[in-house]
Structures are given as C-alpha cells and as structure tokens.
Design a protein around this motif. Structure first.
Motif, PDB file in Angstrom:
ATOM      1  N   ILE A  46       0.955  -1.223  -0.101  1.00 38.51           N
ATOM      2  CA  ILE A  46      -0.081  -0.135  -0.025  1.00 38.51           C
ATOM      3  C   ILE A  46       0.841   1.241   0.011  1.00 38.51           C
ATOM      4  O   ILE A  46       0.272   2.413  -0.196  1.00 38.51           O
ATOM      5  N   ILE A  83      -0.435   0.459  -6.519  1.00 33.97           N
ATOM      6  CA  ILE A  83      -1.860   0.867  -5.921  1.00 33.97           C
ATOM      7  C   ILE A  83      -2.615   1.217  -7.460  1.00 33.97           C
ATOM      8  O   ILE A  83      -3.918   1.012  -7.459  1.00 33.97           O
ATOM      9  N   THR A  99      -4.238   5.559   1.224  1.00 32.20           N
ATOM     10  CA  THR A  99      -3.431   4.411   2.227  1.00 32.20           C
ATOM     11  C   THR A  99      -2.715   5.070   3.170  1.00 32.20           C
ATOM     12  O   THR A  99      -1.977   6.206   3.091  1.00 32.20           O
ATOM     13  N   ALA A 121      -6.047   1.115   4.496  1.00 26.24           N
ATOM     14  CA  ALA A 121      -6.285   1.674   3.249  1.00 26.24           C
ATOM     15  C   ALA A 121      -7.686   1.814   3.194  1.00 26.24           C
ATOM     16  O   ALA A 121      -8.556   0.943   3.570  1.00 26.24           O
ATOM     17  N   LEU A 148      -4.725  -6.169  -2.059  1.00 30.36           N
ATOM     18  CA  LEU A 148      -4.173  -5.597  -1.014  1.00 30.36           C
ATOM     19  C   LEU A 148      -3.827  -6.620   0.154  1.00 30.36           C
ATOM     20  O   LEU A 148      -3.170  -5.981   1.153  1.00 30.36           O
TER      21      LEU A 148
END
Length: 143
Positions: free
Chosen positions: A24, A30, A73, A80, A104
């Motif tokens: 993250i 991401i 995040t 997150a 994630l």
C-alpha cells in the motif's frame, strides 16, 4: 416483503486493515490494482490520477464513465480506505471491492453500501417536472 430503492448510484465504502505496507506504499502498484478493479467490475476507465505522499501514503482516483473509484493509504498503519461509486446497473462495485481485498492482502475488511441519488427525492426537488429518471452511465465521448 422488502422495499426496492430506486437510485442513480451505489456507493460502497471499504476499510482494509492489516495490509502489507510494501503493497500500500507502492504508488504504481496501487494505481495498477485500482485500474484492474475498475476493469474487473465492468467499468469503462476514463482516466486515473495517483499521488505518492512524502514520507508515505498514496491517494488516487480512477475516473470511470459510470463514476469513480478512490483510495487513500496509510502504510504506517497497514490501512487503506476505498470508495467505489457506480451509476447504472452495468458495473458491480462489490466486484471491485472484493478484487481489491485480495490484491491489498487485507487481513480484515469492513464495508457497506450507501444508496445515492434517491430518485423519489430527485423528482420531489427538481426544478422542472421529471416524469422519469433514467439510470444510465454517461458514455458520451469515451473511447
């Protein structure tokens, strides 16, 4: 007997806990996951913008023809937060949420859905007489 709500959109808010910080914290990763989640949900991607904060954290948005997906995040906390907002019935915000939970590597996920654009209220407060509100994504200009 349940009541079916007539809305323009569905807004799913997701809390991801216990995410590995190396995932993250990675801006490019991401952005990749968020775009993949949009695609997996059936959305039409228009644009994505992501920013890496100093010393850490990522914020970003994937604009879709059917609305948007956003994320912020906190790698230092392994946390997150994600919003998936869709209009119409061609996109599943829950598919995007499930996909992101896997990518994630969240140890715990909490989420709920908020109906947006209650058609009865829109009609009640509209400046002009609206007989029918059509729930369709605005795909004009999207290639």
């Amino acid at each position: 007997m349940g009541i079916e709500l007539s809305t323009l959109g569905r807004h799913v808010l997701i809390e991801f806990y216990g995410c590995p910080s190396d995932i993250i914290e990675n801006n490019k990763l991401i952005e990749k996951f968020m775009n993949e989640a949009a695609d997996y949900s059936g959305a039409t991607i228009v644009e994505s913008v992501f920013h890496h904060f100093n010393p850490y954290g990522v914020s970003g948005a994937v604009i879709i023809a059917e609305s948007h997906l956003t994320i912020h995040t906190w790698p230092e906390y392994g946390y997150a937060s994600v919003d998936v907002y869709t209009c119409g019935d061609s996109v599943s915000p829950w598919k995007a949420a499930d996909y992101l939970g896997i990518k994630l590597q969240a140890k715990k996920t909490e989420s709920f859905e908020v109906p947006r654009g209650m058609v009865d209220k829109i009609k009640q407060f509209a400046e002009r007489d609206i007989r029918e509100v059509q729930v369709k994504p605005a795909l004009e200009g999207v290639k």
